[in-house]
Design an enzyme around this catalytic site. Structure first.
Site, PDB file in Angstrom:
ATOM      1  N   ASP A  72       0.829  -1.201   0.000  1.00  0.00           N
ATOM      2  CA  ASP A  72       0.000   0.000   0.000  1.00  0.00           C
ATOM      3  C   ASP A  72       0.869   1.259   0.000  1.00  0.00           C
ATOM      4  OD1 ASP A  72      -2.079   1.817   0.202  1.00  0.00           O
ATOM      5  OD2 ASP A  72      -2.427   1.471   2.338  1.00  0.00           O
ATOM      6  N   ASN A  89      -3.517   2.735  12.756  1.00  0.00           N
ATOM      7  CA  ASN A  89      -4.751   1.953  12.696  1.00  0.00           C
ATOM      8  C   ASN A  89      -4.418   0.488  12.398  1.00  0.00           C
ATOM      9  OD1 ASN A  89      -7.765   1.564  12.237  1.00  0.00           O
ATOM     10  ND2 ASN A  89      -6.933   0.932  10.265  1.00  0.00           N
ATOM     11  N   HIS A  90      -3.354   0.333  11.575  1.00  0.00           N
ATOM     12  CA  HIS A  90      -2.983  -1.006  11.128  1.00  0.00           C
ATOM     13  C   HIS A  90      -1.472  -1.084  10.956  1.00  0.00           C
ATOM     14  CE1 HIS A  90      -4.113   1.700   7.761  1.00  0.00           C
ATOM     15  NE2 HIS A  90      -2.935   1.353   7.299  1.00  0.00           N
ATOM     16  N   ASP A 128      -5.654  -4.636  11.232  1.00  0.00           N
ATOM     17  CA  ASP A 128      -5.892  -3.528  12.160  1.00  0.00           C
ATOM     18  C   ASP A 128      -5.406  -3.892  13.564  1.00  0.00           C
ATOM     19  OD1 ASP A 128      -7.363  -2.351  10.048  1.00  0.00           O
ATOM     20  OD2 ASP A 128      -8.760  -1.448  11.487  1.00  0.00           O
ATOM     21  N   ARG A 183       0.937  13.361  10.992  1.00  0.00           N
ATOM     22  CA  ARG A 183      -0.358  13.143  10.345  1.00  0.00           C
ATOM     23  C   ARG A 183      -0.866  11.793  10.822  1.00  0.00           C
ATOM     24  NH1 ARG A 183      -1.771   9.872   5.916  1.00  0.00           N
ATOM     25  NH2 ARG A 183      -3.413  10.635   4.535  1.00  0.00           N
ATOM     26  N   ASP A 190      -2.797   8.884  10.257  1.00  0.00           N
ATOM     27  CA  ASP A 190      -3.398   8.223   9.105  1.00  0.00           C
ATOM     28  C   ASP A 190      -4.644   7.426   9.512  1.00  0.00           C
ATOM     29  OD1 ASP A 190      -3.097   7.199   6.259  1.00  0.00           O
ATOM     30  OD2 ASP A 190      -3.048   5.299   7.359  1.00  0.00           O
ATOM     31  N   LEU A 239     -10.030   3.424  14.388  1.00  0.00           N
ATOM     32  CA  LEU A 239      -9.239   2.743  15.434  1.00  0.00           C
ATOM     33  C   LEU A 239     -10.014   1.644  16.163  1.00  0.00           C
ATOM     34  CD1 LEU A 239      -7.240   5.655  17.118  1.00  0.00           C
ATOM     35  CD2 LEU A 239      -6.705   4.322  15.064  1.00  0.00           C
ATOM     36  N   GLU A 247      -6.282  12.672   9.476  1.00  0.00           N
ATOM     37  CA  GLU A 247      -6.775  12.261   8.166  1.00  0.00           C
ATOM     38  C   GLU A 247      -8.111  11.565   8.397  1.00  0.00           C
ATOM     39  OE1 GLU A 247      -6.477   9.507   4.288  1.00  0.00           O
ATOM     40  OE2 GLU A 247      -5.970   8.736   6.254  1.00  0.00           O
ATOM     41  N   ASP A 256      -3.371  10.104  -2.991  1.00  0.00           N
ATOM     42  CA  ASP A 256      -4.431   9.104  -3.136  1.00  0.00           C
ATOM     43  C   ASP A 256      -5.334   9.430  -4.323  1.00  0.00           C
ATOM     44  OD1 ASP A 256      -3.652   7.537  -0.960  1.00  0.00           O
ATOM     45  OD2 ASP A 256      -4.708   8.842   0.448  1.00  0.00           O
TER      46      ASP A 256
HETATM   47  C1  GLC Z   1      -4.612   6.735   4.037  1.00  0.00           C
HETATM   48  C2  GLC Z   1      -3.496   6.977   3.052  1.00  0.00           C
HETATM   49  C3  GLC Z   1      -3.603   5.993   1.923  1.00  0.00           C
HETATM   50  C4  GLC Z   1      -3.563   4.587   2.474  1.00  0.00           C
HETATM   51  C5  GLC Z   1      -4.597   4.402   3.600  1.00  0.00           C
HETATM   52  C6  GLC Z   1      -4.361   3.141   4.375  1.00  0.00           C
HETATM   53  O1  GLC Z   1      -5.858   6.968   3.466  1.00  0.00           O
HETATM   54  O2  GLC Z   1      -3.527   8.309   2.592  1.00  0.00           O
HETATM   55  O3  GLC Z   1      -2.577   6.186   0.978  1.00  0.00           O
HETATM   56  O4  GLC Z   1      -3.811   3.690   1.447  1.00  0.00           O
HETATM   57  O5  GLC Z   1      -4.532   5.452   4.534  1.00  0.00           O
HETATM   58  O6  GLC Z   1      -3.211   3.249   5.168  1.00  0.00           O
END
Ligand code: GLC
Length: 525
Positions: free
Chosen positions: A57, A99-100, A166, A194, A196, A201, A238, A304
Site C-alpha cells: 500500500d 490503525n494497522h 488492524d 499526520r 493516518d 481505530l 486524516e 491518493d
Molecule cells: C490513508 C493513506 C492511503 C492509504 C490508507 C491506508 O488513506 O492516505 O494512501 O492507502 O490510509 O493506510
C-alpha cells in the site's frame, strides 16, 4: 500556532530525488532539494511514509513503525534532513500509521502464532460476520474486512488491504505502544504527525465502526501526552468524513490541531464544470466553526485517489462523468488523476482553483509536482500513476535519477503533453511566465497576508451563482476574495474602492473579472 499560517508541501520520498543513482528517491534526495522548496516558498514538508514496508500500500503497510526503509536511507539521514529543514526556518511532519500495520510486522507475526501471549494485539474472530455494518474502503480489491489466517486459525480484521491487519485499540498495551511510536518521531525532531486513517481505530457491533467515542477518547489522551511532553508540535487528522464528523477531530481544541477539509475539495472541481459556485458555498455553510487553536488543511490533490466517498450519489456520478471519462481513471470510490490532467491542462482553471485554495479558511497543502503541472499515468498499478518521479529537468531520467529509467520503481510520465521534456522545474524556473513562477508569486503574496490563515471568514453573496465571494478579515486587515467560475467575464460591484493585492490595480465601483479569474482585494491604503 505556526501551522495556522503555513503552506504545506507533500513529498513522496521514492519519487522526489534519487541521490544514490539506484532509481529510487531517498531521504538525502529531499535534503538535496531543500533549496528549491525554500525558493518556492513552502513552510512545512509532509513526508509520506518512509518506514520499512513490503509496499503493498505504497508504504502505508508498515513492518517497522520506528524504522527507516533501507532504500530511503538511515535514521541519521532523517535527522540530518530535519536539521537542514529547521536551519532554513522550515518544518516537517511525518505520517504515523497506527490503525494497522503490515502483516509482516513482528507484532502481527507474533500475534498469529498459536498460543501467542500477544494474540490480542490485533482483532480476531472465529466468524467473518462481525461488525457487518462497517463498509469496505478499498472496494476495487477487497470484498470483506475479514481475512482468514491459517496459522492463527482465525479471521483478522482489516479496513484496508488484507495485508494490513488492524491493531486492537481495546488492548492497553497497543495504546501504549502507539504512544511510544509517536514519542519516537517527535523525539527525532518532527514538528508534527499526520494521523493516518484515524476514524477506524475501534470497532463496535451495531455501528459503522468509524468516529467512535472510544477513538476520540484515545486521540484526546494522545494530545494530552503531546502537550505535556513537547512544545509546538501538531497532530493532523486524516478523517475523510462528512463535515460534523470531521470537525469532531478538533474536539474542544483538545484533539487534533488540524484536519483535512475533505468536504470542500470535490466542490471546487464541480464548480469549474458547472460554472457555478453554489456547491462550494453549500459545503462551507455546512462546515461548523472550529476552535480558535485549530486549523483546516485544505487541498486540491494528494497521493491518493481524488476521493468521492462522502459526496452524494448524484455528485459522484457527475464527477465521474466529467473527470473520469475512461473507467481506468476510477480507483476505489474516487479518481486516480493528478491536478493538471483533471483540469484538462487549462492554466486559467489551475490559477482560479489556487486563488480560492490559498484564501479559503485553512492552511494549503500542495502536492509535489502540481506546482509545475505534472501529468499522471492512470494505467499504472493502484495509485502509482499520481506518484511518478518529480520532473526536475528535460534530461534523461528527468533529473530525478542518474539510473537507467527502466530501473525506476515507478516509470516517468511518457504522455507527450506532460513528459519531462515538456514539463520540468528547470525550464519553468528559467521562464518568468511559467506556472511554477506563478505559483511561487502567489505563495509570496499569501505569506504577506496572514489574515488568510488566521482571519475570520464570511461568505458574501454577490447575487451571481457563478461568482464565489468571501471576506477574510481581522482587526488590521479586511480583504474580499472574488472568484469567477463562469467562462465569461463578470463584473462585481464594490461598496468602496479596493485594490488588487497582487497586481496593485485599483478598482473603484466594480471589479472586472475575465472568465475563470479570481481577485484578492484589499482596502485602499
Ligand atoms: C490513508 C493513506 C492511503 C492509504 C490508507 C491506508 O488513506 O492516505 O494512501 O492507502 O490510509 O493506510
Amino acid at each position: 500556532m505556526w501551522f495556522q499560517t503555513a503552506t504545506f508541501y507533500e513529498i513522496s520520498i521514492h519519487a522526489f530525488y534519487d541521490s544514490t543513482g539506484d532509481g529510487i528517491g531517498d531521504i538525502p534526495g529531499v535534503t538535496a532539494k531543500l533549496d528549491y522548496l525554500e525558493w518556492l516558498g513552502v513552510d512545512c514538508l509532509w513526508l509520506l511514509p518512509f518506514y520499512p514496508s513490503p509496499m503493498v500500500d505504497g508504504g502505508y503497510d508498515v513492518s517497522d513503525l520506528t524504522g527507516v526503509r533501507e532504500e530511503f536511507g538511515t535514521l541519521d539521514d532523517v535527522k540530518e534532513l530535519l536539521t537542514e529543514i529547521h536551519a532554513r526556518g522550515m518544518r516537517a511532519i511525518a505520517d504515523v500509521i497506527v490503525n494497522h500495520t503490515s502483516d509482516q510486522h513482528p507484532w502481527f507475526q507474533a500475534a498469529r502464532r498459536p498460543g501467542s501471549a500477544t494474540r490480542d494485539w490485533y482483532v480476531w474472530s472465529d466468524a467473518s460476520d462481525r461488525y457487518a455494518d462497517s463498509r469496505v474502503i478499498f472496494i476495487d480489491t477487497q470484498d470483506s474486512n475479514w481475512e482468514w489466517d491459517e496459522t492463527a486459525g482465525a479471521y483478522y480484521w482489516h479496513r484496508f488491504y488484507a495485508e494490513q491487519p488492524d491493531l486492537n485499540f481495546d488492548n492497553p498495551d497497543v495504546r501504549e505502544a502507539v504512544k511510544d511510536v509517536v514519542r519516537f518521531w517527535l523525539d527525532i525532531g518532527f514538528d508534527g504527525l499526520r494521523l493516518d486513517a484515524i476514524p477506524y481505530l475501534y470497532e463496535r457491533e451495531g455501528t459503522i465502526s468509524e468516529n467512535l467515542p472510544e477513538t476520540h477518547a484515545f486521540i484526546k489522551e494522545l494530545r494530552a501526552m503531546v502537550d505535556a511532553e513537547y512544545r509546538d508540535r501538531i497532530m493532523l487528522a486524516e478523517a475523510n468524513q462528512p463535515p460534523p464528523d470531521v470537525v469532531a477531530y478538533f474536539g474542544d481544541g483538545d484533539e487534533c490541531h488540524m484536519a483535512y477539509h475533505f468536504p470542500v475539495m470535490p466542490t471546487l472541481y464541480m464548480a469549474l464544470k458547472r460554472e457555478d459556485a453554489s456547491d462550494i458555498v453549500k459545503a462551507l455553510e455546512a462546515t461548523p466553526a472550529i476552535p480558535p487553536n485549530c486549523q483546516w488543511g485544505v487541498f486540491l490533490r494528494n497521493h491518493d485517489e481524488l476521493t468521492l466517498e462522502m459526496v452524494t450519489d448524484e455528485d459522484r456520478a457527475y464527477m465521474y462523468q466529467e473527470y473520469a471519462p475512461d473507467p481506468a481513471m476510477k480507483k476505489n470510490v474516487g479518481i486516480r488523476r493528478r491536478l493538471m490532467p483533471l483540469l484538462g491542462n487549462d492554466r486559467s482553471w489551475f490559477e482560479l482553483l489556487h486563488g480560492v485554495l490559498l484564501s479559503l479558511p485553512g492552511s494549503p497543502f500542495l502536492y509535489y509536482g502540481d506546482e509545475i503541472g505534472m501529468g499522471d499515468n492512470y494505467l499504472l498499478n493502484d495509485r502509482d500513476g499520481v506518484r511518478t518521479p518529480m520532473q526536475w529537468s528535460g534530461n534523461p531520467g528527468a533529473g530525478f535519477s542518474t539510473a537507467d529509467p527502466s530501473r525506476f520503481s515507478v516509470p516517468l510520465i511518457a504522455d507527450p503533453a506532460y513528459e519531462p521534456g515538456k514539463v520540468n522545474v528547470a525550464d519553468q524556473q528559467a521562464s518568468r511566465s511559467s506556472l511554477l513562477n506563478w505559483v511561487r508569486s502567489l505563495l509570496a503574496v499569501r505569506r504577506s497576508l496572514p489574515v488568510f490563515g488566521t482571519g475570520s471568514f464570511e461568505l458574501v453573496d454577490l447575487g451571481d451563482p457563478a461568482v464565489l465571494g468571501y471576506r477574510r478579515f481581522d482587526r488590521q486587515t479586511d480583504t474580499l476574495v472574488v472568484a469567477n467560475f463562469s467562462s465569461s467575464p463578470r463584473s462585481v460591484e464594490l461598496e468602496h474602492p479596493m485594490v488588487d493585492l497582487w497586481s496593485g490595480r485599483l478598482w473603484n465601483d466594480a471589479v472586472e473579472l475575465p472568465g475563470c479569474e479570481f481577485a484578492w482585494l484589499g482596502m485602499v491604503p
